[in-house]
Design a protein around this motif. Structure first.
Motif, PDB file in Angstrom:
ATOM      1  N   VAL A  99      64.886  33.004 -47.360  1.00 12.86           N
ATOM      2  CA  VAL A  99      63.499  32.545 -47.302  1.00 12.86           C
ATOM      3  C   VAL A  99      62.866  32.899 -48.637  1.00 12.86           C
ATOM      4  CG1 VAL A  99      61.246  32.894 -46.213  1.00 12.86           C
ATOM      5  CG2 VAL A  99      63.324  32.879 -44.807  1.00 12.86           C
ATOM      6  N   GLU A 100      62.290  31.909 -49.309  1.00 12.57           N
ATOM      7  CA  GLU A 100      61.615  32.146 -50.588  1.00 12.57           C
ATOM      8  C   GLU A 100      60.118  32.327 -50.353  1.00 12.57           C
ATOM      9  OE1 GLU A 100      62.487  28.842 -53.164  1.00 12.57           O
ATOM     10  OE2 GLU A 100      64.509  29.578 -53.566  1.00 12.57           O
ATOM     11  N   TYR A 101      59.518  33.186 -51.167  1.00  7.35           N
ATOM     12  CA  TYR A 101      58.084  33.420 -51.061  1.00  7.35           C
ATOM     13  C   TYR A 101      57.486  33.738 -52.419  1.00  7.35           C
ATOM     14  CZ  TYR A 101      59.148  38.442 -51.346  1.00  7.35           C
ATOM     15  OH  TYR A 101      59.587  39.685 -51.752  1.00  7.35           O
ATOM     16  N   ASN A 102      56.175  33.658 -52.482  1.00  9.09           N
ATOM     17  CA  ASN A 102      55.402  34.112 -53.636  1.00  9.09           C
ATOM     18  C   ASN A 102      54.321  35.036 -53.105  1.00  9.09           C
ATOM     19  OD1 ASN A 102      56.364  32.782 -56.120  1.00  9.09           O
ATOM     20  ND2 ASN A 102      55.977  30.942 -54.917  1.00  9.09           N
ATOM     21  N   ASN A 103      54.080  36.109 -53.805  1.00 13.66           N
ATOM     22  CA  ASN A 103      52.991  37.003 -53.433  1.00 13.66           C
ATOM     23  C   ASN A 103      51.687  36.402 -53.916  1.00 13.66           C
ATOM     24  OD1 ASN A 103      54.530  39.082 -52.194  1.00 13.66           O
ATOM     25  ND2 ASN A 103      55.197  39.722 -54.215  1.00 13.66           N
ATOM     26  N   VAL A 104      50.710  36.364 -53.029  1.00 12.81           N
ATOM     27  CA  VAL A 104      49.373  35.900 -53.354  1.00 12.81           C
ATOM     28  C   VAL A 104      48.408  36.986 -52.896  1.00 12.81           C
ATOM     29  CG1 VAL A 104      49.946  33.434 -53.216  1.00 12.81           C
ATOM     30  CG2 VAL A 104      49.175  34.632 -51.168  1.00 12.81           C
ATOM     31  N   GLU A 105      47.188  36.902 -53.333  1.00 10.04           N
ATOM     32  CA  GLU A 105      46.225  37.938 -52.974  1.00 10.04           C
ATOM     33  C   GLU A 105      46.126  38.094 -51.456  1.00 10.04           C
ATOM     34  OE1 GLU A 105      41.540  39.002 -53.566  1.00 10.04           O
ATOM     35  OE2 GLU A 105      42.517  37.732 -55.056  1.00 10.04           O
ATOM     36  N   GLY A 106      46.508  39.262 -50.973  1.00  8.90           N
ATOM     37  CA  GLY A 106      46.411  39.566 -49.555  1.00  8.90           C
ATOM     38  C   GLY A 106      47.502  38.984 -48.684  1.00  8.90           C
ATOM     39  N   GLY A 107      48.510  38.359 -49.292  1.00  9.01           N
ATOM     40  CA  GLY A 107      49.525  37.760 -48.444  1.00  9.01           C
ATOM     41  C   GLY A 107      50.757  37.263 -49.162  1.00  9.01           C
TER      42      GLY A 107
ATOM     43  N   GLY B  91      49.982  33.657 -34.722  1.00 12.70           N
ATOM     44  CA  GLY B  91      48.800  32.969 -35.226  1.00 12.70           C
ATOM     45  C   GLY B  91      47.848  33.878 -35.985  1.00 12.70           C
ATOM     46  N   ASP B  92      47.785  35.139 -35.589  1.00 18.47           N
ATOM     47  CA  ASP B  92      46.885  36.084 -36.256  1.00 18.47           C
ATOM     48  C   ASP B  92      47.327  36.410 -37.678  1.00 18.47           C
ATOM     49  OD1 ASP B  92      49.111  37.500 -34.934  1.00 18.47           O
ATOM     50  OD2 ASP B  92      48.129  39.334 -35.654  1.00 18.47           O
ATOM     51  N   LEU B  93      48.579  36.122 -38.008  1.00 11.60           N
ATOM     52  CA  LEU B  93      49.090  36.414 -39.346  1.00 11.60           C
ATOM     53  C   LEU B  93      48.752  35.341 -40.372  1.00 11.60           C
ATOM     54  CD1 LEU B  93      52.677  37.752 -38.540  1.00 11.60           C
ATOM     55  CD2 LEU B  93      50.645  39.071 -39.140  1.00 11.60           C
ATOM     56  N   VAL B  94      48.348  34.182 -39.891  1.00 14.00           N
ATOM     57  CA  VAL B  94      48.079  33.059 -40.789  1.00 14.00           C
ATOM     58  C   VAL B  94      46.748  33.276 -41.498  1.00 14.00           C
ATOM     59  CG1 VAL B  94      47.715  30.560 -40.934  1.00 14.00           C
ATOM     60  CG2 VAL B  94      49.408  31.497 -39.336  1.00 14.00           C
ATOM     61  N   GLN B  95      46.747  33.052 -42.795  1.00 13.14           N
ATOM     62  CA  GLN B  95      45.537  33.160 -43.602  1.00 13.14           C
ATOM     63  C   GLN B  95      44.484  32.238 -42.982  1.00 13.14           C
ATOM     64  OE1 GLN B  95      44.162  30.742 -45.900  1.00 13.14           O
ATOM     65  NE2 GLN B  95      42.781  32.132 -46.936  1.00 13.14           N
ATOM     66  N   ASP B  96      43.250  32.729 -42.847  1.00 13.44           N
ATOM     67  CA  ASP B  96      42.205  32.010 -42.113  1.00 13.44           C
ATOM     68  C   ASP B  96      42.052  30.554 -42.518  1.00 13.44           C
ATOM     69  OD1 ASP B  96      41.628  34.135 -40.454  1.00 13.44           O
ATOM     70  OD2 ASP B  96      39.990  34.876 -41.698  1.00 13.44           O
ATOM     71  N   GLY B  97      41.967  30.274 -43.795  1.00 11.64           N
ATOM     72  CA  GLY B  97      41.799  28.902 -44.252  1.00 11.64           C
ATOM     73  C   GLY B  97      42.968  27.994 -43.904  1.00 11.64           C
TER      74      GLY B  97
ATOM     75  N   LYS C 192      53.220  45.096 -43.299  1.00 13.97           N
ATOM     76  CA  LYS C 192      52.612  45.339 -44.605  1.00 13.97           C
ATOM     77  C   LYS C 192      51.117  45.028 -44.634  1.00 13.97           C
ATOM     78  CE  LYS C 192      56.845  44.832 -47.197  1.00 13.97           C
ATOM     79  NZ  LYS C 192      57.765  43.962 -47.895  1.00 13.97           N
ATOM     80  N   GLY C 193      50.580  44.564 -43.508  1.00 18.97           N
ATOM     81  CA  GLY C 193      49.158  44.257 -43.436  1.00 18.97           C
ATOM     82  C   GLY C 193      48.761  43.026 -44.227  1.00 18.97           C
ATOM     83  N   LEU C 194      49.702  42.100 -44.383  1.00 19.23           N
ATOM     84  CA  LEU C 194      49.467  40.886 -45.162  1.00 19.23           C
ATOM     85  C   LEU C 194      49.209  39.694 -44.249  1.00 19.23           C
ATOM     86  CD1 LEU C 194      52.363  41.338 -47.742  1.00 19.23           C
ATOM     87  CD2 LEU C 194      49.946  41.889 -48.067  1.00 19.23           C
ATOM     88  N   LYS C 195      48.867  38.577 -44.863  1.00 19.22           N
ATOM     89  CA  LYS C 195      48.720  37.292 -44.178  1.00 19.22           C
ATOM     90  C   LYS C 195      49.767  36.336 -44.741  1.00 19.22           C
ATOM     91  CE  LYS C 195      45.042  38.124 -41.663  1.00 19.22           C
ATOM     92  NZ  LYS C 195      45.033  38.011 -40.217  1.00 19.22           N
ATOM     93  N   ILE C 196      50.054  35.271 -43.995  1.00 24.46           N
ATOM     94  CA  ILE C 196      51.039  34.288 -44.444  1.00 24.46           C
ATOM     95  C   ILE C 196      50.367  32.943 -44.692  1.00 24.46           C
ATOM     96  CG2 ILE C 196      51.672  33.682 -42.069  1.00 24.46           C
ATOM     97  CD1 ILE C 196      54.522  33.114 -43.113  1.00 24.46           C
ATOM     98  N   LEU C 197      50.837  32.284 -45.716  1.00 18.11           N
ATOM     99  CA  LEU C 197      50.498  30.883 -45.984  1.00 18.11           C
ATOM    100  C   LEU C 197      51.828  30.141 -45.878  1.00 18.11           C
ATOM    101  CD1 LEU C 197      48.466  32.654 -47.976  1.00 18.11           C
ATOM    102  CD2 LEU C 197      47.702  30.337 -48.416  1.00 18.11           C
ATOM    103  N   PRO C 198      52.119  29.552 -44.724  1.00 17.83           N
ATOM    104  CA  PRO C 198      53.423  28.929 -44.506  1.00 17.83           C
ATOM    105  C   PRO C 198      53.490  27.489 -45.004  1.00 17.83           C
ATOM    106  CG  PRO C 198      52.183  28.898 -42.477  1.00 17.83           C
ATOM    107  CD  PRO C 198      51.315  29.576 -43.508  1.00 17.83           C
ATOM    108  N   THR C 199      53.775  27.307 -46.288  1.00 16.50           N
ATOM    109  CA  THR C 199      53.940  25.947 -46.804  1.00 16.50           C
ATOM    110  C   THR C 199      55.326  25.400 -46.476  1.00 16.50           C
ATOM    111  OG1 THR C 199      54.620  26.688 -48.996  1.00 16.50           O
ATOM    112  CG2 THR C 199      52.259  26.319 -48.643  1.00 16.50           C
TER     113      THR C 199
ATOM    114  N   LEU D 276      52.960  33.580 -49.618  1.00 15.64           N
ATOM    115  CA  LEU D 276      53.095  32.150 -49.458  1.00 15.64           C
ATOM    116  C   LEU D 276      54.589  31.887 -49.266  1.00 15.64           C
ATOM    117  CD1 LEU D 276      51.354  29.392 -51.438  1.00 15.64           C
ATOM    118  CD2 LEU D 276      53.803  29.274 -51.034  1.00 15.64           C
ATOM    119  N   VAL D 277      54.971  31.512 -48.061  1.00 11.32           N
ATOM    120  CA  VAL D 277      56.375  31.250 -47.751  1.00 11.32           C
ATOM    121  C   VAL D 277      56.636  29.773 -47.997  1.00 11.32           C
ATOM    122  CG1 VAL D 277      58.124  31.267 -45.939  1.00 11.32           C
ATOM    123  CG2 VAL D 277      56.506  33.159 -46.116  1.00 11.32           C
ATOM    124  N   SER D 278      57.525  29.503 -48.978  1.00 10.40           N
ATOM    125  CA  SER D 278      57.685  28.126 -49.445  1.00 10.40           C
ATOM    126  C   SER D 278      58.986  27.440 -49.042  1.00 10.40           C
ATOM    127  CB  SER D 278      57.565  28.092 -50.965  1.00 10.40           C
ATOM    128  OG  SER D 278      58.530  28.950 -51.552  1.00 10.40           O
TER     129      SER D 278
END
Length: 104
Positions: free
Chosen positions: A27-35, A90-96, A67-74, A37-39
């Motif tokens: 699984v590839e990812y990038n670190n973003v502010e507070g979370g 669902g609670d792990l997904v970044q609000d936007g 880790k107390g992070l959020k996910i942006l599942p692209t 991004l799983v790409s």
């Protein structure tokens, strides 16, 4: 839920890896502010049908939670996995991004 000891987070490569029968699923990812991004999720054809992608998803999502992070599942697999299990993840997904997944 505990982390899968066979799955490694290779932070320098920004990916989680699982070695099975001489093949590597990842699984590839990038670190973003507070979370994170799983790409991309890749499971070699030789490992198909064995639940490897779901095993990776459970581990990655638990690691993000720990880790107390959020996910942006692209990654389409991760987006679909979270949509199938909104009560668990669902609670792990970044609000936007919840709107994109139909979770809000």
């Amino acid at each position: 839920m505990s982390l899968d000891p066979e799955i490694k987070d290779l932070e320098a490569e920004r990916r989680y890896e699982l070695h099975v029968d001489g093949h590597v699923a990842y699984v590839e990812y990038n670190n973003v502010e507070g979370g994170r991004l799983v790409s991309k999720t890749l499971v070699p054809e030789e490992l198909g049908g064995r639940g490897i992608a779901s095993r990776l998803a459970k581990h990655v999502l638990q690691d993000i939670r720990d880790k107390g992070l959020k996910i942006l599942p692209t990654c389409t697999f991760f987006a679909g996995y979270i949509q199938k299990h909104p009560e668990e993840y669902g609670d792990l997904v970044q609000d936007g991004y919840k709107i994109v997944l139909g979770l809000k």
